[in-house]
Write a protein that holds these residues in place. Structure first.
Motif, PDB file in Angstrom:
ATOM      1  N   HIS A   1       1.008   6.767   9.518  1.00  0.00           N
ATOM      2  CA  HIS A   1       0.657   5.625   8.672  1.00  0.00           C
ATOM      3  C   HIS A   1       0.039   6.080   7.342  1.00  0.00           C
ATOM      4  O   HIS A   1       0.416   5.607   6.278  1.00  0.00           O
ATOM      5  CB  HIS A   1      -0.309   4.712   9.429  1.00  0.00           C
ATOM      6  CG  HIS A   1      -0.821   3.590   8.594  1.00  0.00           C
ATOM      7  ND1 HIS A   1       0.029   2.698   7.954  1.00  0.00           N
ATOM      8  CD2 HIS A   1      -2.082   3.233   8.251  1.00  0.00           C
ATOM      9  CE1 HIS A   1      -0.703   1.839   7.262  1.00  0.00           C
ATOM     10  NE2 HIS A   1      -1.978   2.133   7.421  1.00  0.00           N
TER      11      HIS A   1
ATOM     12  N   GLY B   1       5.977  -5.159   3.875  1.00  0.00           N
ATOM     13  CA  GLY B   1       6.316  -4.496   5.138  1.00  0.00           C
ATOM     14  C   GLY B   1       6.580  -5.486   6.254  1.00  0.00           C
ATOM     15  O   GLY B   1       6.271  -6.680   6.145  1.00  0.00           O
ATOM     16  N   ASP B   2       7.136  -4.992   7.354  1.00  0.00           N
ATOM     17  CA  ASP B   2       7.428  -5.852   8.498  1.00  0.00           C
ATOM     18  C   ASP B   2       6.150  -6.400   9.129  1.00  0.00           C
ATOM     19  O   ASP B   2       6.153  -7.479   9.728  1.00  0.00           O
ATOM     20  CB  ASP B   2       8.277  -5.120   9.534  1.00  0.00           C
ATOM     21  CG  ASP B   2       7.866  -3.676   9.733  1.00  0.00           C
ATOM     22  OD1 ASP B   2       7.669  -2.959   8.719  1.00  0.00           O
ATOM     23  OD2 ASP B   2       7.716  -3.240  10.886  1.00  0.00           O
TER      24      ASP B   2
ATOM     25  N   ARG C   1       1.218 -12.420   8.571  1.00  0.00           N
ATOM     26  CA  ARG C   1       0.051 -12.913   7.835  1.00  0.00           C
ATOM     27  C   ARG C   1       0.385 -14.204   7.085  1.00  0.00           C
ATOM     28  O   ARG C   1       1.530 -14.431   6.697  1.00  0.00           O
ATOM     29  CB  ARG C   1      -0.439 -11.859   6.830  1.00  0.00           C
ATOM     30  CG  ARG C   1      -1.054 -10.626   7.492  1.00  0.00           C
ATOM     31  CD  ARG C   1      -2.120 -10.001   6.613  1.00  0.00           C
ATOM     32  NE  ARG C   1      -3.197 -10.916   6.371  1.00  0.00           N
ATOM     33  CZ  ARG C   1      -3.646 -11.252   5.144  1.00  0.00           C
ATOM     34  NH1 ARG C   1      -3.109 -10.722   4.077  1.00  0.00           N
ATOM     35  NH2 ARG C   1      -4.623 -12.115   5.001  1.00  0.00           N
TER      36      ARG C   1
ATOM     37  N   HIS D   1       0.838  -1.201   0.000  1.00  0.00           N
ATOM     38  CA  HIS D   1       0.000   0.000   0.000  1.00  0.00           C
ATOM     39  C   HIS D   1       0.879   1.259   0.000  1.00  0.00           C
ATOM     40  O   HIS D   1       0.378   2.361  -0.174  1.00  0.00           O
ATOM     41  CB  HIS D   1      -0.907  -0.011   1.234  1.00  0.00           C
ATOM     42  CG  HIS D   1      -0.132  -0.255   2.504  1.00  0.00           C
ATOM     43  ND1 HIS D   1       0.369  -1.494   2.837  1.00  0.00           N
ATOM     44  CD2 HIS D   1       0.262   0.594   3.480  1.00  0.00           C
ATOM     45  CE1 HIS D   1       1.035  -1.401   3.975  1.00  0.00           C
ATOM     46  NE2 HIS D   1       0.997  -0.146   4.386  1.00  0.00           N
ATOM     47  N   ARG D   2       2.188   1.091   0.244  1.00  0.00           N
ATOM     48  CA  ARG D   2       3.117   2.233   0.340  1.00  0.00           C
ATOM     49  C   ARG D   2       4.047   2.148  -0.877  1.00  0.00           C
ATOM     50  O   ARG D   2       5.259   2.005  -0.721  1.00  0.00           O
ATOM     51  CB  ARG D   2       3.897   2.095   1.664  1.00  0.00           C
ATOM     52  CG  ARG D   2       4.462   3.373   2.214  1.00  0.00           C
ATOM     53  CD  ARG D   2       5.148   3.112   3.570  1.00  0.00           C
ATOM     54  NE  ARG D   2       4.244   2.662   4.607  1.00  0.00           N
ATOM     55  CZ  ARG D   2       3.346   3.423   5.226  1.00  0.00           C
ATOM     56  NH1 ARG D   2       3.264   4.703   4.935  1.00  0.00           N
ATOM     57  NH2 ARG D   2       2.542   2.928   6.157  1.00  0.00           N
TER      58      ARG D   2
ATOM     59  N   ALA E   1       3.624  -7.455   7.482  1.00  0.00           N
ATOM     60  CA  ALA E   1       3.096  -8.526   6.625  1.00  0.00           C
ATOM     61  C   ALA E   1       3.619  -9.902   7.019  1.00  0.00           C
ATOM     62  O   ALA E   1       3.023 -10.913   6.654  1.00  0.00           O
ATOM     63  CB  ALA E   1       3.446  -8.234   5.160  1.00  0.00           C
TER      64      ALA E   1
ATOM     65  N   ASN F   1       9.986  -0.816   8.438  1.00  0.00           N
ATOM     66  CA  ASN F   1      10.004   0.578   8.912  1.00  0.00           C
ATOM     67  C   ASN F   1       9.592   0.673  10.380  1.00  0.00           C
ATOM     68  O   ASN F   1       9.290   1.742  10.890  1.00  0.00           O
ATOM     69  CB  ASN F   1       9.133   1.465   8.020  1.00  0.00           C
ATOM     70  CG  ASN F   1       7.675   1.058   8.052  1.00  0.00           C
ATOM     71  OD1 ASN F   1       7.242   0.319   8.936  1.00  0.00           O
ATOM     72  ND2 ASN F   1       6.894   1.548   7.099  1.00  0.00           N
TER      73      ASN F   1
ATOM     74  N   GLY G   1      -3.651  -2.873  -1.493  1.00  0.00           N
ATOM     75  CA  GLY G   1      -4.171  -2.373  -0.223  1.00  0.00           C
ATOM     76  C   GLY G   1      -4.334  -3.453   0.825  1.00  0.00           C
ATOM     77  O   GLY G   1      -4.551  -3.159   1.999  1.00  0.00           O
ATOM     78  N   VAL G   2      -4.206  -4.706   0.425  1.00  0.00           N
ATOM     79  CA  VAL G   2      -4.352  -5.816   1.377  1.00  0.00           C
ATOM     80  C   VAL G   2      -2.957  -6.243   1.815  1.00  0.00           C
ATOM     81  O   VAL G   2      -2.148  -6.687   0.994  1.00  0.00           O
ATOM     82  CB  VAL G   2      -5.113  -7.002   0.740  1.00  0.00           C
ATOM     83  CG1 VAL G   2      -5.276  -8.134   1.738  1.00  0.00           C
ATOM     84  CG2 VAL G   2      -6.457  -6.537   0.201  1.00  0.00           C
ATOM     85  N   VAL G   3      -2.677  -6.092   3.100  1.00  0.00           N
ATOM     86  CA  VAL G   3      -1.323  -6.371   3.598  1.00  0.00           C
ATOM     87  C   VAL G   3      -0.912  -7.810   3.267  1.00  0.00           C
ATOM     88  O   VAL G   3      -1.644  -8.757   3.554  1.00  0.00           O
ATOM     89  CB  VAL G   3      -1.258  -6.130   5.126  1.00  0.00           C
ATOM     90  CG1 VAL G   3       0.075  -6.618   5.695  1.00  0.00           C
ATOM     91  CG2 VAL G   3      -1.445  -4.656   5.423  1.00  0.00           C
TER      92      VAL G   3
ATOM     93  N   SER H   1       3.618  -0.874  12.160  1.00  0.00           N
ATOM     94  CA  SER H   1       2.532  -1.478  11.387  1.00  0.00           C
ATOM     95  C   SER H   1       1.291  -0.680  11.747  1.00  0.00           C
ATOM     96  O   SER H   1       0.709  -0.885  12.822  1.00  0.00           O
ATOM     97  CB  SER H   1       2.333  -2.935  11.760  1.00  0.00           C
ATOM     98  OG  SER H   1       3.538  -3.646  11.585  1.00  0.00           O
TER      99      SER H   1
HETATM  100  C1  LIG Z   1      -5.116  -8.105   5.482  1.00  0.00           C
HETATM  101  C2  LIG Z   1      -5.087  -6.718   6.039  1.00  0.00           C
HETATM  102  N1  LIG Z   1      -5.160  -6.540   7.376  1.00  0.00           N
HETATM  103  C3  LIG Z   1      -5.127  -5.292   7.900  1.00  0.00           C
HETATM  104  C4  LIG Z   1      -5.054  -4.203   7.072  1.00  0.00           C
HETATM  105  C5  LIG Z   1      -4.997  -2.792   7.661  1.00  0.00           C
HETATM  106  N2  LIG Z   1      -3.622  -2.295   7.508  1.00  0.00           N
HETATM  107  C6  LIG Z   1      -3.276  -1.495   6.494  1.00  0.00           C
HETATM  108  S1  LIG Z   1      -1.654  -1.125   6.500  1.00  0.00           S
HETATM  109  C7  LIG Z   1      -1.403  -1.990   7.910  1.00  0.00           C
HETATM  110  C8  LIG Z   1      -0.035  -2.070   8.549  1.00  0.00           C
HETATM  111  C9  LIG Z   1       0.946  -2.708   7.628  1.00  0.00           C
HETATM  112  O1  LIG Z   1       2.227  -2.668   8.194  1.00  0.00           O
HETATM  113  P1  LIG Z   1       3.468  -3.089   7.355  1.00  0.00           P
HETATM  114  O2  LIG Z   1       3.187  -4.334   6.592  1.00  0.00           O
HETATM  115  O3  LIG Z   1       4.626  -3.119   8.272  1.00  0.00           O
HETATM  116  O4  LIG Z   1       3.611  -1.938   6.271  1.00  0.00           O
HETATM  117  P2  LIG Z   1       3.877  -0.382   6.515  1.00  0.00           P
HETATM  118  O5  LIG Z   1       2.522   0.270   6.598  1.00  0.00           O
HETATM  119  O6  LIG Z   1       4.662  -0.244   7.755  1.00  0.00           O
HETATM  120  O7  LIG Z   1       4.626   0.049   5.310  1.00  0.00           O
HETATM  121  C10 LIG Z   1      -2.578  -2.568   8.338  1.00  0.00           C
HETATM  122  C11 LIG Z   1      -2.699  -3.409   9.542  1.00  0.00           C
HETATM  123  C12 LIG Z   1      -5.005  -4.423   5.679  1.00  0.00           C
HETATM  124  N3  LIG Z   1      -4.927  -3.415   4.811  1.00  0.00           N
HETATM  125  N4  LIG Z   1      -4.992  -5.688   5.183  1.00  0.00           N
END
Ligand SMILES: Cc1ncc(C[n+]2csc(CCOP(=O)(O)OP(=O)(O)O)c2C)c(N)n1
Length: 324
Positions: A241, A142-143, A148, A63-64, A145, A172, A112-114, A175
């Motif tokens: 975030h 991301g850390d 999951r 998502h980033r 992820a 980073n 958008g789905v982690v 989460s």
């Molecule tokens: C399956 C899922 N669970 C929860 C979310 C809500 N969510 C969006 S970003 C995020 C944190 C993700 O953290 P990380 O993977 O470390 O990426 P960062 O945002 O730090 O780059 C969460 C929990 C989502 N988008 N998808």
């Protein structure tokens, strides 16, 4: 790195209703609406890894994903148009920041789905292997992820079939609003990869030279057919975030420390220690990036939104199995 920073700063500004190109903040409606996840301060990871990828290699993102997309060679103007919801955007302005894909440069999609980019990357790498192509897939995640299921499934599948994937954990430390250290068992992404006999390297993600060198070895090895590898980069999420998040839940001192470790400042300082280095060359790189982003903003601002007549294009009637 400088182009990514320019993009992120401009996108953030535009999401708050100001458009940097005009040299003044406007208090009108934001030009970029919806959630905007910025990778400010994390530029060295995208730049250091993508420097080793060819146009035929693939990446998947998170998502980033603005930084990964730009580093893979995507056009800045089309990306800004996508954020502005304009027709010239990569997805015709329908996807926005979290759903950018540009197959023409091998960017298979932000997500958008982690964790959801991980099995996509593994599927792409499996196709590359079956087709006997020399190409590889780099999978940014991301850390957060790593907690999951797709992380486990993707690493396992990639290792069982010895697929050409470089998993890149962009750690980073946060989460969303939770410190990753507060919710992750064990020693993190690299340790979990090693438990599956996947070689994993840990590196300072704010040191672009360190990322570049580590990624070079791993990419070469993946390309040779040695199977998947993992690069764990330690960086820091400087911004909240999403763009509206002021991140009041964290200690300001850790942000200050991270700002002092800015990857662009670090790279600049390192370059200037080298024989023959010229500060004006660096200044020109920054000026070029600024000119490029200003042109991208102006174009996106002037560009038309998608034609309302096409509002139902790409929509599937659920159950009817029919696309419009
Ligand atoms: C399956 C899922 N669970 C929860 C979310 C809500 N969510 C969006 S970003 C995020 C944190 C993700 O953290 P990380 O993977 O470390 O990426 P960062 O945002 O730090 O780059 C969460 C929990 C989502 N988008 N998808």
């Amino acid at each position: 790195m400088v182009r990514i920073r320019a993009f992120e700063d401009a996108a953030e500004d535009a999401s708050q209703g100001g458009v940097a190109v005009y040299g003044q903040a406007t208090s009108g409606r934001a030009k970029v609406r919806g959630p905007l996840h910025l990778s400010t301060g994390q530029e060295a990871v995208a730049a250091g890894v993508c420097a080793h990828l060819t146009a035929n290699d693939y990446i998947t993102s998170t998502h980033r994903g603005h930084g990964h997309t730009l580093a893979k060679g995507a056009d800045m103007t089309r990306m800004m148009c996508e954020l502005f919801g304009k027709a010239h955007g990569f997805n015709g302005g329908r996807g926005g920041s979290m759903h950018i894909a540009d197959f023409s440069v091998g960017m298979l999609g932000a997500n958008g789905v982690v964790g959801a980019g991980m099995p996509i990357a593994v599927g792409a790498a499996h196709a590359q292997k079956i087709q006997g192509r020399p190409d590889i897939t780099a999978c940014f995640f991301g850390d957060g992820a790593i907690n999951r299921g797709p992380f486990l499934e993707s690493l396992n599948w990639a290792q069982v079939y010895r697929l050409p994937v470089l998993f890149v954990c962009e750690d980073n430390q946060w989460s969303a609003t939770t410190a990753t250290s507060a919710m992750s068992a064990g020693a993190g992404a690299a340790a979990r990869a090693r438990s599956m006999d996947i070689e994993a390297v840990e590196v300072d993600g704010n040191d672009v030279l360190a990322v570049y060198r580590a990624a070079q070895e791993l990419v070469n090895s993946v390309r040779k057919g040695d199977g998947p590898k993992l690069l764990h980069t330690r960086t820091y999420r400087v911004k909240g975030h999403v763009s509206v998040d002021k991140a009041a839940y964290r200690n300001p001192s850790e942000v200050e420390q991270a700002l002092a470790r800015c990857p662009i400042k670090k790279a600049r300082a390192l370059y200037l220690t080298m024989p023959g280095a010229r500060a004006d060359v660096l200044d020109q790189i920054e000026a070029d990036a600024q000119a490029e982003i200003e042109a991208a903003l102006a174009y996106a601002d002037a560009c038309d939104p998608p034609d309302p007549e096409t509002a139902y294009t790409h929509i599937q009637t659920v159950g009817a199995g029919q696309w419009h």
